[in-house]
Design an enzyme around this catalytic site. Structure first.
Site, short mmCIF file in Angstrom:
data_model
loop_
_atom_site.label_atom_id
_atom_site.label_comp_id
_atom_site.label_asym_id
_atom_site.label_seq_id
_atom_site.Cartn_x
_atom_site.Cartn_y
_atom_site.Cartn_z
CG ASN A 181 21.55 50.91 -12.65
OD1 ASN A 181 20.44 51.15 -12.18
ND2 ASN A 181 22.56 51.76 -12.54
CD GLU A 216 29.66 48.88 -12.57
OE1 GLU A 216 30.20 49.45 -13.53
OE2 GLU A 216 28.58 49.28 -12.07
CG ASP A 257 22.83 55.58 -12.65
OD1 ASP A 257 22.31 54.80 -11.81
OD2 ASP A 257 23.88 55.31 -13.24
#
Length: 175
Positions: A70, A83, A171
């Protein structure tokens, strides 16, 4: 524990050979080996001042295609999730069917959408206690989801949420 701080373009993947296969894919031992790569990425993210969420994408033979973490805080980019970073670093693939996305935390809806959109067949998750994400949605689409329930992943994310609740809520898109 000490962590080496990398420049913003660096990744754990930069330190290992891309063509080095992980044999016996999805055995308990290999699951831990693949998760170790995602965990190292999560630690890099934390050391850089960001969220400790790491991921890695492997092909059907267990070869590492890409790993990342991240980088939302570091890049000021709301789409720079672990991801998506691993996916981007994997580069173009003819097909993502049969690939395995390994992630330290259950994927959010955004990352779950990426997994479904490109037909990633298996998701190996370090933990889903701190955040359940889109696990049920992925399973409903026929994607194999394996949750390791790693205490190390739980503690890494739980400590971050406790210490930085405002960044965590940003987030995951919560006020």
């Amino acid at each position: 524990m000490s962590y080496r701080v990398l420049d913003e373009s660096a990744s754990f993947m930069d330190e290992i050979k891309r063509d080095e296969p992980v044999t016996n894919l999805l055995t308990e031992e290999k699951n831990r080996e693949m998760m170790a790569i995602a965990l190292q990425e999560a630690r890099f993210g934390l050391a850089e001042g960001g969220l400790p969420i790491g991921a890695a994408l492997f092909d059907a033979q267990g070869k590492l295609l890409g790993s990342g973490h991240n980088r939302r805080v570091q890049h000021g980019d709301p789409s720079a999730h672990g991801e998506t970073d691993a996916f981007r670093r994997a580069g173009r693939q003819r097909s993502y069917r049969g690939t395995v996305m390994v992630t330290t935390l259950a994927p959010c809806w955004f990352c779950s959408g990426l997994i479904r959109q490109f037909g990633i067949g298996t998701v190996l998750i370090g933990e889903n206690r701190n955040f359940a994400g889109g696990v049920d949605w992925l399973r409903s689409a026929g994607i194999e989801v394996i949750v390791l329930d790693s205490q190390e992943c739980v503690d890494l994310m739980g400590d971050f949420i406790r210490d930085h609740p405002e960044v965590w809520h940003e987030d995951i898109g919560e006020d």
